[in-house]
Design a protein around this motif. Structure first.
Motif, PDB file in Angstrom:
ATOM      1  N   HIS A 291     -14.299   1.223 -16.253  1.00 25.64           N
ATOM      2  CA  HIS A 291     -15.107   2.135 -17.104  1.00 25.64           C
ATOM      3  C   HIS A 291     -14.955   3.410 -16.557  1.00 25.64           C
ATOM      4  O   HIS A 291     -14.433   4.045 -15.478  1.00 25.64           O
ATOM      5  N   ASP A 292     -14.682   4.522 -17.820  1.00 26.91           N
ATOM      6  CA  ASP A 292     -14.202   5.702 -17.455  1.00 26.91           C
ATOM      7  C   ASP A 292     -15.107   6.686 -18.173  1.00 26.91           C
ATOM      8  O   ASP A 292     -15.507   6.387 -19.449  1.00 26.91           O
ATOM      9  N   GLU A 293     -15.435   7.610 -17.488  1.00 29.20           N
ATOM     10  CA  GLU A 293     -16.377   8.513 -18.174  1.00 29.20           C
ATOM     11  C   GLU A 293     -15.849  10.057 -17.932  1.00 29.20           C
ATOM     12  O   GLU A 293     -15.417  10.579 -16.674  1.00 29.20           O
ATOM     13  N   MET A 294     -15.561  10.821 -19.030  1.00 32.43           N
ATOM     14  CA  MET A 294     -15.225  12.216 -19.014  1.00 32.43           C
ATOM     15  C   MET A 294     -16.287  13.263 -19.161  1.00 32.43           C
ATOM     16  O   MET A 294     -17.187  12.754 -20.046  1.00 32.43           O
ATOM     17  N   SER A 295     -16.250  14.198 -18.662  1.00 34.98           N
ATOM     18  CA  SER A 295     -17.055  15.253 -18.863  1.00 34.98           C
ATOM     19  C   SER A 295     -17.035  16.042 -20.175  1.00 34.98           C
ATOM     20  O   SER A 295     -15.893  15.676 -21.013  1.00 34.98           O
ATOM     21  N   ALA A 324     -12.713  -0.166 -25.719  1.00 35.89           N
ATOM     22  CA  ALA A 324     -13.660   0.204 -26.447  1.00 35.89           C
ATOM     23  C   ALA A 324     -14.313   1.473 -26.242  1.00 35.89           C
ATOM     24  O   ALA A 324     -14.504   1.952 -25.064  1.00 35.89           O
ATOM     25  N   GLY A 325     -14.491   2.451 -27.074  1.00 39.12           N
ATOM     26  CA  GLY A 325     -14.925   3.517 -27.123  1.00 39.12           C
ATOM     27  C   GLY A 325     -16.322   3.891 -27.148  1.00 39.12           C
ATOM     28  O   GLY A 325     -17.068   3.218 -27.932  1.00 39.12           O
ATOM     29  N   THR A 334     -14.128   1.826 -21.893  1.00 44.88           N
ATOM     30  CA  THR A 334     -13.861   0.917 -21.212  1.00 44.88           C
ATOM     31  C   THR A 334     -12.756   0.107 -21.507  1.00 44.88           C
ATOM     32  O   THR A 334     -12.156   0.169 -22.819  1.00 44.88           O
ATOM     33  N   VAL A 335     -12.012  -0.528 -20.766  1.00 41.87           N
ATOM     34  CA  VAL A 335     -11.019  -1.340 -20.887  1.00 41.87           C
ATOM     35  C   VAL A 335     -11.317  -2.661 -20.217  1.00 41.87           C
ATOM     36  O   VAL A 335     -11.394  -2.848 -19.149  1.00 41.87           O
ATOM     37  N   SER A 336     -11.535  -3.859 -21.136  1.00 41.97           N
ATOM     38  CA  SER A 336     -11.947  -5.182 -20.533  1.00 41.97           C
ATOM     39  C   SER A 336     -10.597  -5.974 -20.380  1.00 41.97           C
ATOM     40  O   SER A 336     -10.022  -6.038 -21.549  1.00 41.97           O
ATOM     41  N   TYR A 378     -14.619   3.639 -12.569  1.00 41.53           N
ATOM     42  CA  TYR A 378     -14.752   2.512 -11.552  1.00 41.53           C
ATOM     43  C   TYR A 378     -14.569   1.319 -12.227  1.00 41.53           C
ATOM     44  O   TYR A 378     -14.511   0.984 -13.397  1.00 41.53           O
ATOM     45  N   LEU A 379     -14.469  -0.015 -11.328  1.00 45.51           N
ATOM     46  CA  LEU A 379     -13.953  -1.233 -11.890  1.00 45.51           C
ATOM     47  C   LEU A 379     -15.239  -2.113 -11.719  1.00 45.51           C
ATOM     48  O   LEU A 379     -15.491  -2.300 -10.690  1.00 45.51           O
ATOM     49  N   GLN A 380     -15.700  -2.890 -12.656  1.00 48.16           N
ATOM     50  CA  GLN A 380     -16.568  -3.920 -12.779  1.00 48.16           C
ATOM     51  C   GLN A 380     -15.918  -5.100 -12.593  1.00 48.16           C
ATOM     52  O   GLN A 380     -15.104  -5.462 -13.668  1.00 48.16           O
TER      53      GLN A 380
END
Length: 606
Positions: A291-295, A324-325, A334-336, A378-380
């Motif tokens: 999971h990636d979150e950009m400001s 997925a955007g 996210t990158v699954s 972070y990684l789920q």
């Protein structure tokens, strides 16, 4: 009913197995259907025993494969002359703690033996269903119960999908919903990594652990008999990890990848995550999602790609991961990863690294120092091979990108602020074709703010097409300009180390413009270890002395640009004042001559 005389072996540290030396079957009608029964009548006794030893070894090795195939623990059987039975959980992994975690043991089958003591290694062991438990399992259109279930298990291979499916079903159908009560449990005390489940009876057990930090998981299967009263299980607690990095564009920082970077608005920033391959034993499916979150100051370029190496020479085939955007309010993307298939396809073992690279553009919404522009990931990942819904998140990792500003005040020689000067900011000294284009944010608290436009080419073309120095886009209501009007201004979106040149295009009426461009260079460095704070200073130089740096504060740099008034500076190439002096002298001489002539004429008249 199964009977076997067995010797427990601990030759392998991870896999336990049983070596059968004798096998006896009850004389029942059911046994009469066994195809080996007819041969028994014509076999010699030793030959019969030898044949059945092979059959028994194969069958019980498969049964015990269920024990050995436990995904999260390796078990070692110990012999003890005591009268109690126990399972000890012993964590030897210094990277992960099990303190506070609860472990429960569930008895699946009875396991009894006829041994008088531990020296009686040839004593027979009998596995039987537990009265009232009624374990039932369906596979390949057949429902197995009781001894038939044990027979089915004997056909399964170590770590097979069928065996993992069985364990998953038992967990979901009997443990998770409370149909099976634990036989014993223990909570690992604080500040320790070892605990024992005591007061157990002999049997075949499933050990189950639960903790809020690691989720729930089935962790081991062990057999307790007179020959093996105490079992020790060592948890395989290696969990996947995630490291987040930003590429610094300044080679002088020494480290190309780290947790801190700085850029000019409009720059493309490179990011990457480094994640590890988890322990996949027991999993037929494994949740593995970055999971990636950009400001708001970062615009993701939708270009995430995964590689097996940090040189980007070994790309991972796109069939094994999905990008997925904006899947949620908190995620930019996210990158699954289909981890089970990926690990198998590339023969990856636990601990192998995966590198995910992507970029973002620093946009006009970027926070200006002393604020920053964070990017968090972070990684789920799965925590239970028997329940896909149970996942855990790694700690969040954040990197920071900075951009800076300068404050410029136009003053007279006495330090009084004056209005009406115009400036350009150039990337090349003396070359006005390298003007930066700005977003004009107008006055804010008495300070006119100019922010570097992210797309310089598009903005410059817009002004050129309109043949103007300032233009407001009717669709976005954004005003673009290449001219800074002072007074007092703030110029946002600058990078450190880059050279900027402040060119005075026009001085206020009655004042003299700077004769040469001012060179501005910012120097920044992280103020703490994680890069979430930064220091910045400025160096301003020029050919004349008509400027001064007022301050080099922690959150800005400010300087004055001074214009002189009231006198002209020395110059060359003009006609000078000599001609005017000569003309003056001539006029004076002419006047004197005229005066004398008039007097003489007057005297003659008299």
């Amino acid at each position: 009913m199964w009977h076997c005389r067995c010797i427990l072996s601990t030759q392998a540290p991870v896999q336990r197995y049983m070596k059968c030396v004798e096998y006896d079957l009850p004389e029942t009608k059911t046994f009469m259907k066994n195809p080996f029964m007819k041969r028994r009548k014509v076999m010699k006794k030793n030959s019969f025993r030898k044949t059945l030893k092979v059959i028994a070894a194969a069958a019980l090795s498969a049964v015990m494969a269920f024990t050995a195939a436990c995904p999260a623990f390796a078990a070692t059987e110990n012999t003890d002359s005591g009268k109690t039975y126990s399972i000890t959980i012993d964590n030897t992994n210094s990277q992960v703690s099990i303190a506070g975690k609860t472990y429960k043991a569930y008895k699946l089958f009875n396991a009894t033996d006829a041994a008088k003591d531990t020296s009686d290694t040839n004593a027979a062991i009998t596995y039987t269903p537990i009265d009232g438990l009624n374990l039932s399992y369906a596979a390949d259109g057949t429902t197995y119960q009781g001894n038939n279930l044990i027979s089915y298990l004997s056909t399964l291979k170590d770590n097979s999908d069928e065996l993992n499916t069985f364990a998953s079903t038992i967990y979901k159908n009997y443990i998770a919903n409370g149909k099976m009560s634990e036989t014993g449990s223990v909570t690992v005390p604080a500040n320790t990594e070892k605990a024992t489940i005591d007061n157990l009876t002999n049997g075949y057990y499933l050990v189950y652990g639960t903790a809020s930090s690691h989720g729930n998981e089935v962790v081991a299967a062990v057999t307790l008999t007179t020959l093996s009263r105490n079992a020790t299980v060592a948890p395989k607690l290696g969990t996947p990890t995630l490291t987040k990095q930003i590429k610094h564009n300044d080679a002088e920082q020494g480290t190309e990848w780290g947790n801190y970077g700085d850029n000019q608005i409009g720059d493309t920033i490179e990011y990457r995550t480094i994640t590890s391959v988890p322990i996949l034993t027991g999993f037929t499916h494994y949740t593995y999602t970055i999971h990636d979150e950009m400001s708001n100051g970062l615009t993701y370029q939708k270009d995430a790609k995964m590689y097996l190496d940090d040189k980007k020479t070994q790309p991972v085939d796109a069939q094994y991961y999905t990008v997925a955007g904006s899947p949620s309010a908190n995620d930019t993307f996210t990158v699954s990863v289909d981890m089970v298939k990926l690990a198998k396809a590339y023969n990856l073992s636990a601990g192998a690294k995966l590198y995910t690279y992507y970029t973002a553009v620093l946009n006009q919404n970027a926070k200006i120092h002393s604020a920053n522009n964070p990017n968090t990931a972070y990684l789920q990942y799965s925590s239970n091979p028997y329940d896909d819904s149970q996942t855990v998140n790694t700690p969040q990792k954040t990197v920071y990108d900075w951009t800076f500003h300068v404050d410029v005040t136009k003053t007279d020689a006495k330090g009084n602020q004056i209005e009406g000067a115009t400036f350009n900011l150039l990337s090349t000294k003396g070359d006005t074709s390298t003007k930066y284009i700005f977003i004009d944010n107008e006055a804010d608290g008495g300070i006119h703010t100019y922010t570097i436009a992210p797309d310089q080419q598009a903005a410059a073309k817009l002004l050129a097409d309109k043949t103007v120095t300032s233009y407001t886009d009717p669709d976005t209501n954004i005003t673009y300009t290449n001219t800074i009007v002072a007074g007092k201004v703030k110029i946002n979106g600058l990078d450190d180390v880059k050279e900027y040149y402040l060119h005075e295009a026009g001085a206020p009426a009655g004042y003299n413009a700077l004769t040469e461009d001012l060179k501005i260079v910012l120097t920044a460095s992280p103020a703490n270890a994680d890069g979430s704070s930064a220091n910045v200073s400025a160096t301003v130089t020029g050919a004349d002395s008509n400027h001064s740096v007022l301050s080099s504060e922690a959150n800005s740099i400010a300087f004055n640009v001074v214009n002189n008034s009231g006198s002209l500076l020395p110059s060359t190439g003009g006609i000078g004042t000599t001609i005017f002096t000569i003309i003056g002298i001539c006029l004076m001489a002419g006047a004197a001559v005229l005066l004398i002539t008039k007097k003489r004429m007057a005297n003659k008249t008299k």
